[in-house]
Design a protein around this motif. Structure first.
Motif, PDB file in Angstrom:
ATOM      1  N   GLU A 173       2.268  -5.981   4.154  1.00 44.96           N
ATOM      2  CA  GLU A 173       2.831  -6.759   2.965  1.00 44.96           C
ATOM      3  C   GLU A 173       4.247  -6.751   2.710  1.00 44.96           C
ATOM      4  O   GLU A 173       4.738  -5.802   2.682  1.00 44.96           O
ATOM      5  N   HIS A 224      -1.573   0.532 -11.479  1.00 40.55           N
ATOM      6  CA  HIS A 224      -0.424   0.031 -10.373  1.00 40.55           C
ATOM      7  C   HIS A 224       0.705   0.204 -10.977  1.00 40.55           C
ATOM      8  O   HIS A 224       1.488  -0.353 -12.000  1.00 40.55           O
ATOM      9  N   HIS A 252      -2.812   1.949  -1.646  1.00 37.69           N
ATOM     10  CA  HIS A 252      -2.297   0.647  -1.546  1.00 37.69           C
ATOM     11  C   HIS A 252      -0.795   1.057  -1.369  1.00 37.69           C
ATOM     12  O   HIS A 252      -0.118   1.666  -2.175  1.00 37.69           O
ATOM     13  N   GLU A 270      -5.037  -3.152   1.488  1.00 42.46           N
ATOM     14  CA  GLU A 270      -3.554  -3.336   1.519  1.00 42.46           C
ATOM     15  C   GLU A 270      -2.965  -1.955   1.478  1.00 42.46           C
ATOM     16  O   GLU A 270      -1.973  -1.798   0.666  1.00 42.46           O
ATOM     17  N   HIS A 328      -3.731  -4.135 -15.000  1.00 45.78           N
ATOM     18  CA  HIS A 328      -2.280  -4.435 -14.722  1.00 45.78           C
ATOM     19  C   HIS A 328      -1.739  -4.590 -16.099  1.00 45.78           C
ATOM     20  O   HIS A 328      -0.742  -5.310 -15.847  1.00 45.78           O
TER      21      HIS A 328
END
Ligand code: FUB
Ligand code: ZN
Length: 672
Positions: free
Chosen positions: A339, A206, A271, A323, A156
Motif C-alpha cells: 500500500e 489505527h 496492518h 493489508e 477510527h
C-alpha cells in the motif's frame, strides 16, 4: 532575588519544553530550497494539480458534506468509511506544507472556509467525528452506539483525531493562524480527559493519534499530550479478549499490533500502515522521554522488517488480506500488496530512526522507498494513484486484485491524500544537524542556510541525481567555520543493496567513492555510513563526490521463494522494471542471461525524462504444437516508479537468468 526568580521562571519554561529530544535535528523543509529536475516538478504538480484535485474529490464525494451535515446535526453520513474525514485533514496538511513553499491566497482562503465547516461540526466538548455527530442515533456501523465504544476495533475516532492534529500543526506553522489549531486542541483536551490511567483504556484501533499528540505537545508544551501518546502506546498488548493461540491476526490482536506490549514486540507485524505509524510514534516518545526499552523494541522490529519483510523496491505490507506484513520472507510478487500509505509510514519511521541513531542505513531505506515504491503511487499527471504497488503484472491478469492502472480516487482514498501531504515535506528529509556535525542525507540540487557552530552557513547542492552520481556541494559560511560535513555514502555505493542480507548485489564492485575538496582528492573516514569531512570551511569551498551509477544485478536471499534464480536491476537509488511497450508487448517471457551487458541512456522525451537500461534478452516464445523457442531480442527497462503510464500490460521486476527459472503461462491463463 528578582534575578533568581527570573532564572526559576526560565527553568520552568524550559521544563515544559523538550528537555530530551532526538539527538539529531532535521533541517525543516521550509529552510530547504530545491531547484532540481526530479523533486521540484513533483512538488509543483502536487501544488497545482494534486491538492486542488484532492479537495475537489473531498467535495464531490460527499466528504465535505459530511461536515456540513454534522454542523446541522441532521442528514445521513453520505460516504463509506468513518475515517473519510481524514481525507480533508490530510489534504489540508499537504496544502499547508505547500503554502509554506508557494504562498497562495486563494488556497489559504479556501482552507479557511473548510476550517469553518470543521469547527461547526465539532461538538461543544471538542468531540469531532462526523460519522456520529450527524445523527448519534444512527452512527456509522463501525462506530458503535456510544462514543469510543468501538475504537479498538474499527471506529477510527482516534485515527481521525490524529490526522486532525497533524493538519492543525502544519496549518499553524504555515500560516500562523490558530483556527484549525484551536479545534485540534479542544479535541485533544477531550481525548486526554477521556483516556489514560484511571480513565478509559484503549489501544487505538489505527495508530496515528500518538504522532499527532506528539506534534501538538511540541507546539504547545502541554505535557498531557505527550503523556497520553505514551499511554496509548502502553495500552498495546493489554487487551484480554484475544485468542493468543490463534494464527489469525484479527483473532490474536497482531493485526493492530496489540498482541503483546510494545516493549516485548520484536517483529514488524499486522496492518502495515498501522504498524509504521506506531513505530514512528514509539521513536518520538522514546526521544522525548528517554525510554530505552522503546528504542530496543523498535530497533528489533526494524531489523526484522529490513532483514525479512521489505520488497526490493521499498514496499512493505506484502499481504492483501489485512493489508499487512507477511511472515518472514513472505514476499510474493504476483500478489504483492504494498500500500502506498505503508511506504509513506515507512518514510516517517525511518527518518525518526535516523534522528535517534544517526546511522545512514535508515536513510538508505528512506531513499529506496522514496524513489521507488512510494512515488510509484502517484502518476505523472499528479492526479492518478496506486493504492497497491504491484511487483509484477502478467498479461493474463490472473491476479485481478493487482492494480495495473492508476485511478483518480478510491472509495477508501487514504493513499492519494497521504501522497498529497508527503510530497511537499520531502525537502525536510535532506539535511540534519547535531552540534557541529552537518548531515547531508539526500542529494537534491538546491540550497539551505543553517547555523552550525554559531556560524551561518549556506550549503548549495548541484547534481543530476538520481540519474548521475556526480555530486557537487558548495559550502559558504559567512566567516570561516569549523564543523564536520557528513555526506551519506548510500549503501548501494558501498556494495550493499540493502542494510541486511535480504537483497545483495550479485557481484561486488569494490569501487571506492572518490571525494575531492577544492579539486584535490581527499582521504576520509567513514562513520555510521557517512563520509566525515572535518574542516575549517571557508566561503566557496567545493566538495565533489562521485557515486558509482553502474547497473547492478540484485539477488534476493534464498529464503524468498519467488525470487529464486532471478535478478532485479538497480542503478543508483533507482530500481528498474521492464514494461510491455518497450519489450515487444510482453515481459513475463524475458530472461536476462548471466553476463548480458547493460548500457544506459537518458531519454528526455520518455515518461517526463528517465534514464533507461538497455541490454539483450532471451525471450521465450510458446508456439502452437507444444513447441517452445527462444529468441534474442533487445531489452529495455525503465525506473519502476514510472511504470503504468502507457496503458495496461505486463511489468516485471525480477528476471530469471536461466530458462529453467521462467514460469511459462499456459494459453488458458493467457486467455483469462
Ligand atoms: O483504516 C484507514 C486506512 O484505510 C488504512 O491506513 C488503510 O490501510 C486503509 O485500510
Ligand atoms: Zn492508503
Amino acid at each position: 532575588m528578582k534575578k533568581n526568580l527570573l532564572v526559576l521562571l526560565m527553568v520552568a519554561h524550559v521544563g515544559w519544553a523538550q528537555q530530551k529530544d532526538y539527538p539529531i535535528q532535521a533541517i525543516p523543509f521550509t529552510q530547504v530550497k530545491f531547484n532540481d529536475n526530479f523533486w521540484l516538478p513533483r512538488i509543483k504538480i502536487n501544488h497545482t494539480v494534486t491538492i486542488p484535485a484532492s479537495f475537489e474529490r473531498c467535495e464531490n464525494t460527499g466528504r465535505v458534506k459530511n461536515f456540513e451535515m454534522a454542523a446541522a446535526r441532521s442528514g445521513a453520513f453520505c460516504t463509506v468509511y468513518p475515517f473519510d474525514d481524514t481525507d480533508i485533514y490530510k489534504t489540508i496538511e499537504g496544502a499547508s506544507f505547500s503554502l509554506s513553499l508557494f504562498p497562495d491566497k486563494k488556497l489559504e482562503d479556501y482552507i479557511d472556509s473548510l476550517i469553518v465547516k470543521v469547527k461547526n461540526a465539532q461538538e461543544p466538548d471538542g468531540y469531532l467525528y462526523t460519522a456520529r455527530t450527524i445523527d448519534p442515533m444512527a452512527a456509522h456501523k463501525w462506530a458503535g452506539k456510544e462514543r469510543w465504544e468501538k475504537e479498538r476495533e474499527a471506529s477510527h475516532e482516534l485515527y481521525n483525531a490524529g490526522h486532525l492534529y497533524e493538519a492543525a500543526v502544519a496549518h499553524h506553522q504555515a500560516t500562523g493562524k490558530r483556527n484549525l489549531l484551536d479545534i485540534a486542541i479542544k479535541n485533544a483536551d477531550l481525548v486526554c480527559s477521556v483516556f489514560g490511567p484511571g480513565k478509559k483504556h484503549v489501544a487505538p484501533g489505527h495508530e496515528v493519534v500518538e504522532m499527532g499528540l506528539v506534534k501538538l505537545y511540541r507546539l504547545t508544551g502541554k505535557k498531557e499530550y505527550l503523556a497520553t501518546a505514551k499511554d496509548f502506546i502502553e495500552e498495546r498488548g493489554r487487551h484480554t479478549g484475544y485468542d493468543a493461540t490463534s494464527k489469525d491476526p484479527f483473532r490474536n490482536g497482531a493485526y493492530w499490533q496489540d498482541h503483546k506490549p510494545v516493549v516485548e514486540q520484536n517483529e514488524a507485524i499486522g496492518h502495515a500502515v498501522r504498524a509504521g505509524y506506531l513505530y514512528a510514534a514509539v521513536a518520538d516518545v522514546a526521544a522525548l522521554t528517554g525510554d530505552e526499552n522503546y528504542v530496543k523494541a523498535i530497533d528489533t522490529i526494524w531489523n526484522n522488517m529490513v532483514r525479512k519483510k521489505i520488497y526490493v523496491q521499498g514496499g512493505i505490507g506484502a499481504v492483501g488480506d489485512g493489508e499487512r506484513f507477511g511472515n518472514n520472507y513472505e514476499l510474493p510478487n504476483a500478489t504483492a500488496y504494498n500500500e502506498t500509505c505503508a511506504a509513506i509510514a515507512n518514510v516517517y519511521w525511518n527518518h525518526r530512526m535516523f534522528l535517534l541513531h544517526g546511522e545512514s542505513k535508515y536513510i538508505d531505506i528512506l531513499e529506496k522507498t522514496l524513489y521507488n515504491g512510494l512515488i510509484s503511487g502517484v502518476g505523472m499527471d499528479g492526479k492518478s494513484f496506486f493504492y497497491t504497488n504491484a511487483m509484477e503484472i502478467r498479461n493474463s491478469f490472473q491476479h485481478n486484485d493487482m492494480e495495473a492502472e492508476r485511478a483518480g480516487w478510491f472509495v477508501c482514498s487514504c493513499c492519494p491524500t497521504n501522497v498529497t501531504r508527503l510530497i511537499p515535506s520531502i525537502p525536510g528529509y535532506v539535511y540534519a544537524m547535531k552540534n557541529d556535525n552537518f548531515y547531508v542525507n539526500l542529494f537534491v540540487s538546491g540550497s539551505t542556510t543553517v547555523t552550525v557552530n554559531k556560524k551561518t552557513v549556506q550549503v548549495e547542492q548541484k547534481n543530476n541525481y538520481p540519474w548521475e552520481g556526480k555530486l557537487n556541494f558548495t559550502i559558504s559560511p559567512q566567516s570561516p567555520a569549523v564543523f564536520n560535513l557528513l555526506i551519506r555514502l548510500p549503501g548501494w555505493s558501498q556494495d550493499q543493496a540493502m542494510p541486511s542480507d535480504l537483497y545483495s548485489f550479485q557481484k561486488k564492485s569494490g569501487q571506492p567513492v572518490e571525494i575531492k575538496i577544492n579539486g584535490k582528492v581527499v582521504s576520509y573516514t567513514v562513520a555510521n555510513g557517512y563520509a566525515v569531512l572535518p574542516k575549517t570551511w571557508k566561503k566557496g569551498d567545493v566538495v565533489e563526490v562521485n557515486l558509482p551509477m553502474d547497473v547492478r544485478r540484485v539477488v534476493a536471499n534464498q529464503l524468498v521463494k519467488d525470487d529464486l534464480g532471478k535478478v532485479a536491476l538497480q542503478s543508483g537509488p533507482i530500481m528498474y522494471c521492464a514494461e510491455w511497450p518497450d519489450n515487444f508487448g510482453k515481459t513475463s517471457n524475458v530472461i536476462l542471461p548471466e553476463g548480458a551487458a547493460f548500457t544506459t541512456e537518458f531519454k528526455s522525451d520518455l515518461l517526463n525524462g528517465v534514464k533507461v537500461v538497455k541490454s539483450e534478452a532471451i525471450a521465450i516464445q510458446v508456439q502452437s504444437g507444444n513447441t517452445v523457442t527462444t529468441v534474442r531480442q533487445p531489452f529495455m527497462a525503465i525506473p519502476y516508479y514510472a511504470w503504468a503510464h502507457r496503458g495496461k500490460g505486463e511489468m516485471t521486476i525480477w528476471f530469471p537468468e536461466r530458462v529453467t527459472d521462467i514460469t511459462i503461462l499456459s494459453s488458458q491463463q493467457e486467455k483469462k
